[in-house]
Enzyme design. Structure first.
Site, PDB file in Angstrom:
ATOM      1  N   LYS A  79       0.839  -1.212   0.000  1.00 49.71           N
ATOM      2  CA  LYS A  79       0.000   0.000   0.000  1.00 49.71           C
ATOM      3  C   LYS A  79       0.871   1.258   0.000  1.00 49.71           C
ATOM      4  CE  LYS A  79      -0.216  -0.215   5.039  1.00 49.71           C
ATOM      5  NZ  LYS A  79      -0.903  -0.869   6.155  1.00 49.71           N
ATOM      6  N   ARG A  97     -10.409   0.342  14.715  1.00 48.68           N
ATOM      7  CA  ARG A  97     -10.404   0.982  13.405  1.00 48.68           C
ATOM      8  C   ARG A  97     -11.451   0.289  12.531  1.00 48.68           C
ATOM      9  NH1 ARG A  97      -4.763   1.689  10.169  1.00 48.68           N
ATOM     10  NH2 ARG A  97      -5.056  -0.540   9.877  1.00 48.68           N
ATOM     11  N   TYR A 142      12.732  30.662   8.394  1.00 46.18           N
ATOM     12  CA  TYR A 142      11.487  31.285   8.836  1.00 46.18           C
ATOM     13  C   TYR A 142      11.359  31.285  10.355  1.00 46.18           C
ATOM     14  CZ  TYR A 142       9.771  30.721   4.041  1.00 46.18           C
ATOM     15  OH  TYR A 142       9.592  30.790   2.698  1.00 46.18           O
ATOM     16  N   MET A 147       9.815  24.719   2.575  1.00 42.27           N
ATOM     17  CA  MET A 147       9.091  23.855   1.640  1.00 42.27           C
ATOM     18  C   MET A 147      10.040  23.026   0.767  1.00 42.27           C
ATOM     19  SD  MET A 147       6.082  24.776  -1.080  1.00 42.27           S
ATOM     20  CE  MET A 147       4.965  25.443   0.133  1.00 42.27           C
TER      21      MET A 147
HETATM   22  C1  LIG Z   1      -0.113  -1.772   6.831  1.00 37.72           C
HETATM   23  C2  LIG Z   1      -0.650  -3.062   7.305  1.00 37.72           C
HETATM   24  C3  LIG Z   1       0.196  -4.177   7.492  1.00 37.72           C
HETATM   25  C4  LIG Z   1       1.702  -4.088   7.398  1.00 37.72           C
HETATM   26  O1  LIG Z   1       2.219  -3.589   8.614  1.00 37.72           O
HETATM   27  P1  LIG Z   1       3.802  -3.415   8.841  1.00 37.72           P
HETATM   28  O2  LIG Z   1       3.889  -2.898  10.225  1.00 37.72           O
HETATM   29  O3  LIG Z   1       4.277  -2.428   7.833  1.00 37.72           O
HETATM   30  O4  LIG Z   1       4.436  -4.739   8.667  1.00 37.72           O
HETATM   31  C5  LIG Z   1      -0.393  -5.381   7.803  1.00 37.72           C
HETATM   32  N1  LIG Z   1      -1.734  -5.495   7.933  1.00 37.72           N
HETATM   33  C6  LIG Z   1      -2.570  -4.451   7.791  1.00 37.72           C
HETATM   34  C7  LIG Z   1      -4.031  -4.638   7.956  1.00 37.72           C
HETATM   35  C8  LIG Z   1      -2.055  -3.201   7.481  1.00 37.72           C
HETATM   36  O5  LIG Z   1      -2.894  -2.160   7.353  1.00 37.72           O
END
Ligand SMILES: *Cc1c(COP(=O)(O)O)cnc(C)c1O
Length: 366
Positions: free
Chosen positions: A41, A139, A260, A308
């Site tokens: 992701k 979540r 800044y 920036m």
């Molecule tokens: C992002 C995520 C992972 C991976 O977690 P890491 O700590 O990067 O290994 C695994 N499962 C879910 C549901 C996630 O959202």
């Protein structure tokens, strides 16, 4: 290689090597048979989702995991063929894409079951899904004590077939007690679902930290993200290096304010270098007055607020000139700067540093 401005170098070989380390770790805890879902992701945590996924597919990865449907669609369109799990559920209107692109969603609510079932019915097809259980992350997913109720009503969704069950740990790096509690809650939910469906489900729980620290979390599949990119476990190699260079060097007089908001005032005449990388390029503003980089193998500290597109560094102790290389993350000479090290100085985590840099600076692969 043109290294003008700031660039991130990504080693795909380091990523596939880290996959090997992870498989070996599973083997050591007697779980060599566990499948690995590589979490790619957020553009593979800034490393580039498509090139990373292609390399992992060639290395024999069992499955990929992304947060959102559009990421899964992008992977399918790039020719990826292994199973692609959608970790954050299916949002209204995405059901058709999930089915047509052959994606594997983790469903998080009854509404998602209903909508996907309707879409599958319309297409006269059946789709396999996993159920996401919320065992204490607060979540996404069905709260663990609702699992029994859910199990009893799955028969209503005749075009959706549950083949797996998953949860996500919230404190695997912190509390063994809480992690154990989440795992027990997960096992309860899994039992309810399996006994009501009268079949085994593919169970998966472990992120990187859990994979390395809690063999009890391995189940049938593990979901490493950060570990593939080189952080969060023993024996892993960071896959991303970030390099820049000095675009300005000048001596400013004692008493001059830098950047800044006048947060840093020079205590002596100082040679000040400017690096073309600021918060828009992934160098967090949280690192203002706290960051450091490497120049000619020496640590030099950032002074003043991160702007920036630039940071300023005090280079009194190094003979540096315009055009000289700057190490932001990675290794150079005897120096090693980890994303985790920078992260702790900016009150964040390696994940955020990698995502930020990887998404905003030019990437090259080797
Ligand atoms: C992002 C995520 C992972 C991976 O977690 P890491 O700590 O990067 O290994 C695994 N499962 C879910 C549901 C996630 O959202």
């Amino acid at each position: 290689m043109n290294t003008a401005y700031t660039c991130a170098r990504v080693s795909l070989r380091a990523i596939t090597k880290n996959l090997g380390v992870i498989r070996k770790r599973l083997g050591r805890s007697g779980r060599a048979g566990a499948a690995v879902m590589a979490v790619v992701k957020s553009d593979a945590y800034g490393h580039g989702m498509v090139p990373v996924s292609v390399a992992l597919e060639e290395a024999g990865i069992d499955a990929l995991g992304v947060a959102f449907v559009h990421e899964g669609v992008q992977l399918r369109d790039a020719g990826i063929r292994v199973p692609i799990y959608i970790l954050s559920g299916v949002q209204h209107g995405e059901e058709g894409a999930v089915i047509d692109k052959g994606l594997s969603p983790l469903l998080c609510s009854r509404e998602q079951f209903k909508a996907l079932n309707r879409a599958a019915e319309k297409r006269r097809t059946r789709i396999d899904v996993h159920v996401k259980i919320d065992t204490g992350m607060g979540r996404l997913g069905f709260v663990y004590d609702e699992a029994e109720l859910l199990a009893g009503s799955l028969a209503c969704y005749s075009n959706v077939r549950v083949t797996g069950v998953a949860t996500h740990l919230s404190d695997a790096a912190g509390s063994a007690y809480y992690t154990g509690l989440q795992i027990r809650r997960f096992e309860g939910a899994r039992r309810s679902l399996e006994s009501s469906l009268s079949r085994r489900l593919t169970a998966h729980v472990a992120n990187t930290v859990a994979l390395f620290s809690y063999p009890a979390s391995h189940f049938d599949m593990v979901r490493p993200g950060i570990g593939l990119y080189g952080y969060g476990g023993k024996g892993l190699s960071p896959a991303m290096s970030v390099f820049s260079h000095l675009i300005s060097v000048k001596t400013l007089r004692k008493g001059t304010w830098v950047s800044y908001g006048r947060t840093h005032r020079l205590k002596r005449d100082t040679r000040v270098g400017v690096i073309p990388m600021g918060y828009a390029d992934g160098y967090s503003r949280m690192l203002s007055n706290r960051g450091f980089v490497g120049i000619k193998g020496k640590k030099v500290y950032s002074i003043g607020m991160v702007t920036m597109n630039h940071i300023m560094v005090d280079i009194n102790d190094v003979d540096a000139h315009v055009g000289d290389g700057v190490l932001v993350i990675g290794e150079d000479r005897d120096m090693r700067i980890g994303a985790d090290e920078i992260a702790s100085r900016g009150s964040t985590i390696s994940y955020e540093i990698l995502c930020g840099m990887g998404l905003n600076v030019r990437r090259v692969y080797d």
